[in-house]
Scaffold this motif. Structure first.
Motif, PDB file in Angstrom:
ATOM      1  N   ASP A 162      71.125   2.157 -14.713  1.00  0.00           N
ATOM      2  CA  ASP A 162      71.072   2.381 -16.156  1.00  0.00           C
ATOM      3  C   ASP A 162      71.186   1.097 -16.956  1.00  0.00           C
ATOM      4  O   ASP A 162      70.746   1.031 -18.088  1.00  0.00           O
ATOM      5  N   ARG A 163      71.763   0.081 -16.423  1.00  0.00           N
ATOM      6  CA  ARG A 163      71.984  -1.149 -17.169  1.00  0.00           C
ATOM      7  C   ARG A 163      70.724  -2.001 -17.325  1.00  0.00           C
ATOM      8  O   ARG A 163      70.660  -2.848 -18.187  1.00  0.00           O
ATOM      9  N   SER A 164      69.725  -1.774 -16.531  1.00  0.00           N
ATOM     10  CA  SER A 164      68.523  -2.601 -16.601  1.00  0.00           C
ATOM     11  C   SER A 164      67.484  -2.066 -17.587  1.00  0.00           C
ATOM     12  O   SER A 164      66.517  -2.752 -17.892  1.00  0.00           O
ATOM     13  N   LYS A 165      67.674  -0.862 -18.096  1.00  0.00           N
ATOM     14  CA  LYS A 165      66.698  -0.239 -18.991  1.00  0.00           C
ATOM     15  C   LYS A 165      67.353   0.214 -20.289  1.00  0.00           C
ATOM     16  O   LYS A 165      68.520   0.546 -20.319  1.00  0.00           O
ATOM     17  N   VAL A 166      66.563   0.227 -21.350  1.00  0.00           N
ATOM     18  CA  VAL A 166      66.966   0.774 -22.639  1.00  0.00           C
ATOM     19  C   VAL A 166      66.095   1.998 -22.876  1.00  0.00           C
ATOM     20  O   VAL A 166      64.880   1.915 -22.771  1.00  0.00           O
ATOM     21  N   ALA A 167      66.706   3.124 -23.194  1.00  0.00           N
ATOM     22  CA  ALA A 167      65.948   4.347 -23.431  1.00  0.00           C
ATOM     23  C   ALA A 167      65.556   4.436 -24.895  1.00  0.00           C
ATOM     24  O   ALA A 167      66.410   4.486 -25.769  1.00  0.00           O
ATOM     25  N   ALA A 168      64.269   4.457 -25.167  1.00  0.00           N
ATOM     26  CA  ALA A 168      63.784   4.576 -26.541  1.00  0.00           C
ATOM     27  C   ALA A 168      64.106   5.950 -27.111  1.00  0.00           C
ATOM     28  O   ALA A 168      64.212   6.109 -28.322  1.00  0.00           O
ATOM     29  N   SER A 169      64.295   6.923 -26.265  1.00  0.00           N
ATOM     30  CA  SER A 169      64.580   8.284 -26.729  1.00  0.00           C
ATOM     31  C   SER A 169      66.052   8.495 -27.074  1.00  0.00           C
ATOM     32  O   SER A 169      66.408   9.512 -27.654  1.00  0.00           O
ATOM     33  N   GLU A 170      66.902   7.537 -26.723  1.00  0.00           N
ATOM     34  CA  GLU A 170      68.330   7.649 -27.006  1.00  0.00           C
ATOM     35  C   GLU A 170      68.693   6.773 -28.202  1.00  0.00           C
ATOM     36  O   GLU A 170      68.529   5.558 -28.172  1.00  0.00           O
ATOM     37  N   ASP A 171      69.188   7.398 -29.260  1.00  0.00           N
ATOM     38  CA  ASP A 171      69.511   6.673 -30.489  1.00  0.00           C
ATOM     39  C   ASP A 171      70.543   5.566 -30.277  1.00  0.00           C
ATOM     40  O   ASP A 171      70.451   4.509 -30.879  1.00  0.00           O
ATOM     41  N   TYR A 172      71.528   5.801 -29.403  1.00  0.00           N
ATOM     42  CA  TYR A 172      72.562   4.791 -29.210  1.00  0.00           C
ATOM     43  C   TYR A 172      72.010   3.527 -28.545  1.00  0.00           C
ATOM     44  O   TYR A 172      72.453   2.426 -28.830  1.00  0.00           O
ATOM     45  N   GLY A 173      71.018   3.663 -27.687  1.00  0.00           N
ATOM     46  CA  GLY A 173      70.403   2.501 -27.045  1.00  0.00           C
ATOM     47  C   GLY A 173      69.624   1.653 -28.034  1.00  0.00           C
ATOM     48  O   GLY A 173      69.687   0.428 -28.033  1.00  0.00           O
ATOM     49  N   VAL A 174      68.899   2.333 -28.899  1.00  0.00           N
ATOM     50  CA  VAL A 174      68.128   1.633 -29.935  1.00  0.00           C
ATOM     51  C   VAL A 174      69.087   0.998 -30.934  1.00  0.00           C
ATOM     52  O   VAL A 174      68.916  -0.154 -31.327  1.00  0.00           O
ATOM     53  N   ALA A 175      70.114   1.739 -31.342  1.00  0.00           N
ATOM     54  CA  ALA A 175      71.085   1.224 -32.312  1.00  0.00           C
ATOM     55  C   ALA A 175      71.790  -0.016 -31.778  1.00  0.00           C
ATOM     56  O   ALA A 175      72.047  -0.975 -32.522  1.00  0.00           O
ATOM     57  N   CYS A 176      72.071  -0.044 -30.498  1.00  0.00           N
ATOM     58  CA  CYS A 176      72.708  -1.211 -29.882  1.00  0.00           C
ATOM     59  C   CYS A 176      71.806  -2.435 -29.986  1.00  0.00           C
ATOM     60  O   CYS A 176      72.254  -3.527 -30.315  1.00  0.00           O
ATOM     61  N   ARG A 177      70.512  -2.250 -29.716  1.00  0.00           N
ATOM     62  CA  ARG A 177      69.559  -3.359 -29.816  1.00  0.00           C
ATOM     63  C   ARG A 177      69.437  -3.834 -31.265  1.00  0.00           C
ATOM     64  O   ARG A 177      69.333  -5.020 -31.531  1.00  0.00           O
ATOM     65  N   LEU A 208      71.749  -3.658 -33.658  1.00  0.00           N
ATOM     66  CA  LEU A 208      72.963  -4.394 -34.018  1.00  0.00           C
ATOM     67  C   LEU A 208      73.053  -5.743 -33.319  1.00  0.00           C
ATOM     68  O   LEU A 208      73.416  -6.746 -33.926  1.00  0.00           O
ATOM     69  N   LYS A 209      72.717  -5.771 -32.040  1.00  0.00           N
ATOM     70  CA  LYS A 209      72.857  -7.009 -31.267  1.00  0.00           C
ATOM     71  C   LYS A 209      71.870  -8.089 -31.713  1.00  0.00           C
ATOM     72  O   LYS A 209      72.224  -9.258 -31.793  1.00  0.00           O
ATOM     73  N   PHE A 210      70.639  -7.698 -32.036  1.00  0.00           N
ATOM     74  CA  PHE A 210      69.607  -8.683 -32.339  1.00  0.00           C
ATOM     75  C   PHE A 210      69.184  -8.721 -33.796  1.00  0.00           C
ATOM     76  O   PHE A 210      68.365  -9.546 -34.178  1.00  0.00           O
ATOM     77  N   GLY A 211      69.721  -7.814 -34.611  1.00  0.00           N
ATOM     78  CA  GLY A 211      69.390  -7.824 -36.023  1.00  0.00           C
ATOM     79  C   GLY A 211      67.956  -7.420 -36.319  1.00  0.00           C
ATOM     80  O   GLY A 211      67.414  -7.764 -37.355  1.00  0.00           O
ATOM     81  N   ALA A 212      67.342  -6.708 -35.420  1.00  0.00           N
ATOM     82  CA  ALA A 212      65.970  -6.240 -35.620  1.00  0.00           C
ATOM     83  C   ALA A 212      66.006  -4.924 -36.386  1.00  0.00           C
ATOM     84  O   ALA A 212      67.022  -4.241 -36.414  1.00  0.00           O
ATOM     85  N   SER A 213      64.901  -4.578 -37.007  1.00  0.00           N
ATOM     86  CA  SER A 213      64.819  -3.268 -37.644  1.00  0.00           C
ATOM     87  C   SER A 213      64.697  -2.210 -36.546  1.00  0.00           C
ATOM     88  O   SER A 213      64.305  -2.513 -35.408  1.00  0.00           O
ATOM     89  N   LYS A 214      64.999  -0.971 -36.888  1.00  0.00           N
ATOM     90  CA  LYS A 214      64.908   0.102 -35.898  1.00  0.00           C
ATOM     91  C   LYS A 214      63.462   0.247 -35.416  1.00  0.00           C
ATOM     92  O   LYS A 214      63.215   0.406 -34.226  1.00  0.00           O
ATOM     93  N   LYS A 215      62.518   0.139 -36.352  1.00  0.00           N
ATOM     94  CA  LYS A 215      61.102   0.266 -35.995  1.00  0.00           C
ATOM     95  C   LYS A 215      60.685  -0.838 -35.018  1.00  0.00           C
ATOM     96  O   LYS A 215      60.027  -0.575 -34.013  1.00  0.00           O
ATOM     97  N   PHE A 249      62.954  -7.398 -23.175  1.00  0.00           N
ATOM     98  CA  PHE A 249      63.239  -7.181 -24.593  1.00  0.00           C
ATOM     99  C   PHE A 249      64.019  -8.363 -25.155  1.00  0.00           C
ATOM    100  O   PHE A 249      63.668  -8.923 -26.191  1.00  0.00           O
ATOM    101  N   GLU A 250      65.071  -8.763 -24.466  1.00  0.00           N
ATOM    102  CA  GLU A 250      65.909  -9.865 -24.937  1.00  0.00           C
ATOM    103  C   GLU A 250      65.160 -11.188 -24.934  1.00  0.00           C
ATOM    104  O   GLU A 250      65.331 -12.008 -25.828  1.00  0.00           O
TER     105      GLU A 250
END
Length: 60
Positions: free
Chosen positions: A12-27, A29-36, A52-53
């Motif tokens: 689970d640590r190697s992938k970010v799920a686009a369907s999970e809001d918490y995974g997107v929200a983490c990205r 917050l961490k990188f300051g990107a827009s949700k889109k 991604f990083e």
């Protein structure tokens, strides 16, 4: 009975799920990107955190 913590494989640590809001929200917050933009990058790289990083590091 609790799960055996010695048998974790960390898949689970190697992938970010686009369907999970918490995974997107983490990205976001961490990188300051827009949700889109975060969703676009997650989908583009197939959820790979490493790719991604790397792309976020290259582009502001």
């Amino acid at each position: 009975m609790a799960d055996n913590r010695q048998k974790q494989d960390n898949r689970d640590r190697s992938k970010v799920a686009a369907s999970e809001d918490y995974g997107v929200a983490c990205r976001v917050l961490k990188f300051g990107a827009s949700k889109k933009r975060a969703l676009e990058l997650i989908i583009k790289h197939g959820g790979s955190r490493k790719n991604f990083e790397a792309e976020r590091a290259r582009s502001p």
